[in-house]
Motif scaffolding. Structure first.
Motif, PDB file in Angstrom:
ATOM      1  N   PRO A 116       0.920  -0.987  -0.056  1.00  0.00           N
ATOM      2  CA  PRO A 116       0.031   0.028  -0.002  1.00  0.00           C
ATOM      3  C   PRO A 116       0.976   1.059   0.134  1.00  0.00           C
ATOM      4  O   PRO A 116       0.344   2.326  -0.268  1.00  0.00           O
ATOM      5  CB  PRO A 116      -0.679  -0.022   1.411  1.00  0.00           C
ATOM      6  N   TYR A 117       2.358   1.139   0.257  1.00  0.00           N
ATOM      7  CA  TYR A 117       3.083   2.197   0.401  1.00  0.00           C
ATOM      8  C   TYR A 117       3.818   2.440  -0.774  1.00  0.00           C
ATOM      9  O   TYR A 117       5.075   2.939  -0.696  1.00  0.00           O
ATOM     10  CB  TYR A 117       4.012   1.750   1.523  1.00  0.00           C
ATOM     11  N   ALA A 199       0.208   2.616   8.864  1.00  0.00           N
ATOM     12  CA  ALA A 199      -0.262   1.311   8.965  1.00  0.00           C
ATOM     13  C   ALA A 199       0.877   0.722   9.964  1.00  0.00           C
ATOM     14  O   ALA A 199       0.763  -0.308  10.894  1.00  0.00           O
ATOM     15  CB  ALA A 199      -0.580   0.589   7.924  1.00  0.00           C
ATOM     16  N   ASN A 283      -5.628  -2.122  12.589  1.00  0.00           N
ATOM     17  CA  ASN A 283      -5.611  -1.309  11.300  1.00  0.00           C
ATOM     18  C   ASN A 283      -6.461  -1.494  10.279  1.00  0.00           C
ATOM     19  O   ASN A 283      -7.008  -0.777   9.499  1.00  0.00           O
ATOM     20  CB  ASN A 283      -4.246  -2.319  10.719  1.00  0.00           C
ATOM     21  N   GLU A 284      -7.202  -2.811  10.274  1.00  0.00           N
ATOM     22  CA  GLU A 284      -8.544  -3.213   9.399  1.00  0.00           C
ATOM     23  C   GLU A 284      -9.435  -3.830   9.874  1.00  0.00           C
ATOM     24  O   GLU A 284     -10.326  -3.984   9.204  1.00  0.00           O
ATOM     25  CB  GLU A 284      -7.594  -3.971   8.081  1.00  0.00           C
ATOM     26  N   GLU A 565      -4.181   0.752   5.886  1.00  0.00           N
ATOM     27  CA  GLU A 565      -3.446   0.379   4.852  1.00  0.00           C
ATOM     28  C   GLU A 565      -4.112   0.984   3.425  1.00  0.00           C
ATOM     29  O   GLU A 565      -3.329   1.408   2.582  1.00  0.00           O
ATOM     30  CB  GLU A 565      -3.561  -1.127   4.410  1.00  0.00           C
ATOM     31  N   ASP A 568      -2.926   4.846   3.684  1.00  0.00           N
ATOM     32  CA  ASP A 568      -1.397   4.888   3.283  1.00  0.00           C
ATOM     33  C   ASP A 568      -1.185   4.576   1.700  1.00  0.00           C
ATOM     34  O   ASP A 568      -0.428   4.994   1.002  1.00  0.00           O
ATOM     35  CB  ASP A 568      -0.479   3.756   3.707  1.00  0.00           C
ATOM     36  N   ASP A 569      -2.369   3.874   1.477  1.00  0.00           N
ATOM     37  CA  ASP A 569      -2.417   3.593  -0.378  1.00  0.00           C
ATOM     38  C   ASP A 569      -2.823   4.946  -0.868  1.00  0.00           C
ATOM     39  O   ASP A 569      -1.946   5.946  -0.978  1.00  0.00           O
ATOM     40  CB  ASP A 569      -3.398   2.640  -0.505  1.00  0.00           C
TER      41      ASP A 569
END
Ligand code: C2O
Length: 582
Positions: A116-117, A199, A283-284, A565, A568-569
């Motif tokens: 995602p980074y 993340a 995180n998710e 994530e 950050d994407d």
């Protein structure tokens, strides 16, 4: 490893101590980010972790913290807080292999997910760690908001948007921020918001709680002190030696629930009412939570409870049996353990539940069921429970924000680019300058159009909002036409109008999300989620007394998906408040 459940007591993050003398009219703190060591369970070895440590002004050599997470802020409504954040993390990242993989663009190897980074602008190759702190849900001026481009590194490299109050009082690895605390009494939180790697940084431990108290609430008679218990819910994966593993892969039996940093903890409670302040800091993972009781103890298998507040403040009490909490949401509950016979236990449980109402939820699967246990073991202290029974609480419902025919609507399409797999709003990357200019003081309706298969928790900085409704759409058709619009040169005449894709009437919000103060909303798959936001106004006078804290910068804020994530994407966009006359 399969861990023995309910053998570690629930930790309670300690409270940071302010220095009231450094800034007249404000409470001053110093917080340092540092690597430490923490055991997540009795049977796990110590893990390297990242956390915040607060300086105790009375004992400067004994910083307050536990290694993982950070100390709690206790603040008073409308009394500002000034914090100096200092970055003393190592210059190699705790998950450096993930970062190397992304930066070298090596083929991605399982179990690391597709990066995602991909996009880490501004940072030279030899800088691998950078951080910035965001106070989630607060009414904060832009220069103290902790936007990704305000990141700074341990050795003092600054991203282009770095800001600090009083530049003369900071070293290069520090930044001073001011918080207005001009909010309702509520539980906010603070967490890392670094460009492209929040993340990883939050996973390593960079998060903590931030309470805003209103002295007027004292008359309510809510459980307090040891009877008010914050619960920070996260899921983590561990290596065999007990260290944190960043995989973000849901493999059955490998995801471990942790609360306040401990796996499957227990809390011994008295037979009385408790106020539980629950934050989903995963995180998710979404959690669908209920309080399970042993067979035959109650007429029903779950202990009912009362919801008395959400993200941004208190609300009219609502009797409930279970709820769904997305990353970054907060639920403020009154749970009465006096209904449970002494010696019996209540287990906070995550359960799959129905996906019909909220399609696309991840994390409520069977791989985590039991989370923590409340053991009714302690005698009732003080002879009786003097807290107010929830049904007698004098709490008003929050006034509804009413849309008007001319209320401005703004649409945010959760768009996954077919070729690059990148997630964006409206197919515009985060780093494109703000295109959304909102007139100061105005009310707007925002529509999150989600044609993909996952639900997303959407968070708007600065403001509180209310959920208006949701409406199902023909997601496949919408996605196809939106792709055609993007690839066909974005001609206005080809832009799909979401109203042409509705497959049913609007659905009202659930009772727990109707008329509370919200800063994060669940946007389920294949639906439009509508929120109404009142009064976009950046703080000015609230912190006028603190040097450098005013809103002299353009009032640009952000909103984003709180799956870290995705944030950050690129599922994040800026927006700007402009003077009403413009
Ligand atoms: Cu909790 Cu912009 O984040």
């Amino acid at each position: 490893p399969s861990l023995t459940k309910f053998v570690d007591p629930l930790p309670r993050p300690s409270t940071a101590v302010p220095d009231p003398s450094a800034y007249p009219g404000a409470d001053y703190y110093e917080f340092t980010m540092r690597q430490g060591s923490w055991r997540f369970h009795r049977d796990l070895g110590p893990s390297p972790v990242w956390g915040y440590w607060a300086t105790d002004p009375h004992r400067p050599h004994e910083p307050i913290g536990m290694g993982y997470l950070g100390p709690t802020f206790e603040t008073i409504r409308d009394r500002p807080t000034v914090v100096k954040y200092r970055n003393e993390l190592p210059t190699t990242h705790m998950f450096q292999t993930v970062i190397d993989m992304i930066r070298d663009k090596k083929p991605v190897v399982a179990p690391i997910p597709p990066p995602p980074y991909e996009y880490m602008p501004q940072f030279p190759d030899d800088i691998n760690v950078w951080n910035v702190v965001h106070q989630h849900g607060g009414y904060t001026a832009p220069q103290s908001d902790g936007l990704p481009e305000q990141s700074f590194s341990p050795k003092g490299f600054h991203a282009e948007g770095y800001t600090t109050l009083e530049p003369g009082r900071v070293k290069p690895n520090e930044a001073i921020y001011a918080y207005t605390n001009h909010d309702h009494s509520c539980m906010l939180w603070y967490h890392d918001h670094a460009m492209g790697m929040s993340a990883l940084n939050v996973y390593a431990g960079l998060a903590g709680l931030y309470f805003i108290r209103d002295p007027a609430d004292e008359r309510l008679g809510l459980p307090r002190g040891e009877f008010e218990v914050p619960l920070i819910l996260q899921d983590r994966t561990f290596n065999a030696n007990g260290s944190l593993a960043y995989t973000m892969v849901d493999r059955e039996g490998e995801d471990t629930p942790i609360v306040n940093g401990k796996a499957y903890p227990y809390l011994d409670v008295e037979p009385r009412r408790y106020r539980l302040r629950i934050l989903n800091a995963s995180n998710e993972r979404f959690w669908r939570l209920r309080f399970d009781t042993p067979r035959g103890v109650l007429h029903q298998p779950q202990l009912p409870f009362w919801l008395i507040g959400t993200d941004g403040g208190l609300r009219a009490p609502l009797h409930m049996l279970d709820f769904l909490i997305s990353p970054a949401e907060r639920y403020d509950l009154i749970v009465d353990f006096s209904e449970i016979p002494p010696g019996k236990d209540v287990t906070l449980t995550n359960y799959p539940g129905t996906q019909v109402h909220f399609p696309g939820i991840t994390g409520c699967g069977p791989e985590i069921a039991e989370i923590m246990r409340f053991r009714v073991r302690k005698p009732l202290s003080g002879g009786q429970d003097r807290s107010t029974p929830p049904e007698k609480l004098k709490l008003q419902s929050v006034p509804a924000i009413k849309p008007k025919p001319h209320t401005r609507r703004r649409q945010w399409v959760v768009y996954q680019h077919e070729l690059f797999r990148t997630m964006t709003f409206n197919a515009v990357p985060y780093m494109e300058p703000s295109q959304d200019f909102i007139k100061e003081g105005s009310t707007e309706i925002w529509e999150y159009i989600n044609p993909n298969h996952d639900a997303h928790p959407m968070h708007v900085h600065l403001v509180n909002f209310q959920v208006l409704d949701r409406q199902p759409i023909d997601a496949a058709a919408y996605q196809k036409d939106y792709d055609n619009w993007v690839y066909g040169g974005r001609k206005p005449e080809d832009h799909p109008a979401v109203a042409d894709y509705f497959t049913g009437p609007p659905i009202p919000p659930d009772p727990d999300e109707a008329l509370p103060y919200k800063d994060t909303v669940k946007a389920p798959a294949q639906m439009v989620t509508r929120i109404i936001i009142q009064e976009f106004v950046p703080p000015k006078k609230e912190i006028a007394s603190i040097p450098g804290s005013g809103a002299e910068l353009p009032a640009t804020y952000i909103h984003h998906c709180h799956l870290l994530e995705h944030e950050d994407d690129d599922l994040m966009r800026p927006w700007t408040i402009v003077p009403a006359g413009d």
